[in-house]
Write a protein that holds these residues in place. Structure first.
Motif, short mmCIF file in Angstrom:
data_model
loop_
_atom_site.label_atom_id
_atom_site.label_comp_id
_atom_site.label_asym_id
_atom_site.label_seq_id
_atom_site.Cartn_x
_atom_site.Cartn_y
_atom_site.Cartn_z
N SER A 96 0.85 -1.19 0.00
CA SER A 96 0.00 0.00 0.00
C SER A 96 0.88 1.24 0.00
N VAL A 97 0.33 2.35 -0.42
CA VAL A 97 1.10 3.59 -0.49
C VAL A 97 1.68 3.95 0.87
N GLN A 98 0.92 3.74 1.93
CA GLN A 98 1.38 4.06 3.27
C GLN A 98 2.28 2.97 3.84
N LYS A 99 2.52 1.89 3.07
CA LYS A 99 3.31 0.73 3.49
C LYS A 99 2.70 0.05 4.73
N THR A 100 1.38 0.18 4.88
CA THR A 100 0.66 -0.46 5.97
C THR A 100 0.39 -1.92 5.64
N TYR A 101 0.11 -2.21 4.37
CA TYR A 101 -0.23 -3.55 3.93
C TYR A 101 0.78 -4.01 2.89
N SER A 102 1.12 -5.29 2.93
CA SER A 102 2.05 -5.87 1.96
C SER A 102 1.71 -7.34 1.76
N VAL A 103 1.54 -7.77 0.51
CA VAL A 103 1.28 -9.18 0.19
C VAL A 103 2.09 -9.56 -1.05
N LEU A 104 2.34 -10.85 -1.20
CA LEU A 104 2.96 -11.36 -2.41
C LEU A 104 1.87 -11.91 -3.32
N GLY A 105 2.15 -11.90 -4.61
CA GLY A 105 1.22 -12.46 -5.57
C GLY A 105 1.96 -12.94 -6.80
N MET A 106 1.24 -13.64 -7.69
CA MET A 106 1.83 -14.16 -8.91
C MET A 106 1.16 -13.53 -10.12
N VAL A 107 1.96 -13.15 -11.10
CA VAL A 107 1.44 -12.61 -12.37
C VAL A 107 0.81 -13.77 -13.13
N THR A 108 -0.45 -13.59 -13.54
CA THR A 108 -1.17 -14.67 -14.21
C THR A 108 -1.57 -14.37 -15.64
N THR A 109 -1.75 -13.09 -15.98
CA THR A 109 -2.09 -12.75 -17.37
C THR A 109 -1.38 -11.46 -17.78
N ILE A 137 -0.33 -3.21 -21.98
CA ILE A 137 0.58 -2.68 -20.94
C ILE A 137 0.15 -3.09 -19.54
N TYR A 138 -0.89 -3.92 -19.43
CA TYR A 138 -1.42 -4.31 -18.13
C TYR A 138 -1.13 -5.77 -17.84
N PHE A 139 -1.12 -6.12 -16.55
CA PHE A 139 -0.95 -7.51 -16.14
C PHE A 139 -1.84 -7.76 -14.93
N THR A 140 -2.22 -9.01 -14.74
CA THR A 140 -3.08 -9.40 -13.63
C THR A 140 -2.27 -10.17 -12.60
N ILE A 141 -2.52 -9.86 -11.33
CA ILE A 141 -1.85 -10.52 -10.22
C ILE A 141 -2.89 -11.24 -9.38
N VAL A 142 -2.60 -12.48 -9.02
CA VAL A 142 -3.42 -13.21 -8.05
C VAL A 142 -2.63 -13.23 -6.75
N PRO A 143 -3.14 -12.54 -5.72
CA PRO A 143 -2.40 -12.50 -4.45
C PRO A 143 -2.41 -13.85 -3.74
N PHE A 144 -1.36 -14.11 -2.96
CA PHE A 144 -1.25 -15.35 -2.19
C PHE A 144 -2.01 -15.29 -0.88
N SER A 145 -2.51 -14.12 -0.50
CA SER A 145 -3.28 -13.98 0.73
C SER A 145 -4.38 -12.96 0.52
N PHE A 146 -5.18 -12.74 1.53
CA PHE A 146 -6.28 -11.79 1.42
C PHE A 146 -5.74 -10.38 1.20
N ILE A 147 -6.48 -9.57 0.45
CA ILE A 147 -6.06 -8.20 0.16
C ILE A 147 -6.98 -7.18 0.79
N ASP A 148 -7.68 -7.57 1.86
CA ASP A 148 -8.54 -6.60 2.53
C ASP A 148 -7.68 -5.49 3.13
N GLY A 149 -8.16 -4.28 3.02
CA GLY A 149 -7.41 -3.12 3.51
C GLY A 149 -6.78 -2.31 2.40
N PHE A 150 -6.60 -2.90 1.22
CA PHE A 150 -6.04 -2.14 0.09
C PHE A 150 -7.14 -1.27 -0.52
N LYS A 151 -6.76 -0.08 -0.93
CA LYS A 151 -7.71 0.80 -1.63
C LYS A 151 -6.96 1.73 -2.56
#
Length: 78
Positions: A47-60, A64-78
């Protein structure tokens, strides 16, 4: 595979720190731009405030765009 096992396999001397931008967030995926990625790449999402951090994998890739599937829940990101 355990996420700690993945992190332990990363060689810290062979890392490139690059920043992209998340353009869209849904319940199960994120869309980003600004990075040179390939399908299967592991990325860290912070997150911009560095409050939240998760890892994910690029899937598509699309234009110029790509899709990421996170390895954990992403609640709190906005």
């Amino acid at each position: 595979m355990n996420i700690d096992d993945i992190l332990n396999k990363i060689d810290p001397t062979n890392l490139t720190i690059a920043f992209g931008r998340i353009t869209h967030i849904s319940a199960i995926t994120l869309t980003g731009t600004g990075l040179d990625v390939a399908v299967g790449d592991i990325v860290r999402i912070e997150s911009v405030q560095k409050t939240y951090s998760v890892l994910g994998m690029v899937t598509t890739l699309e234009s110029i765009y790509f899709t990421i599937v996170p390895f954990s829940f992403i609640d709190g990101f906005k």
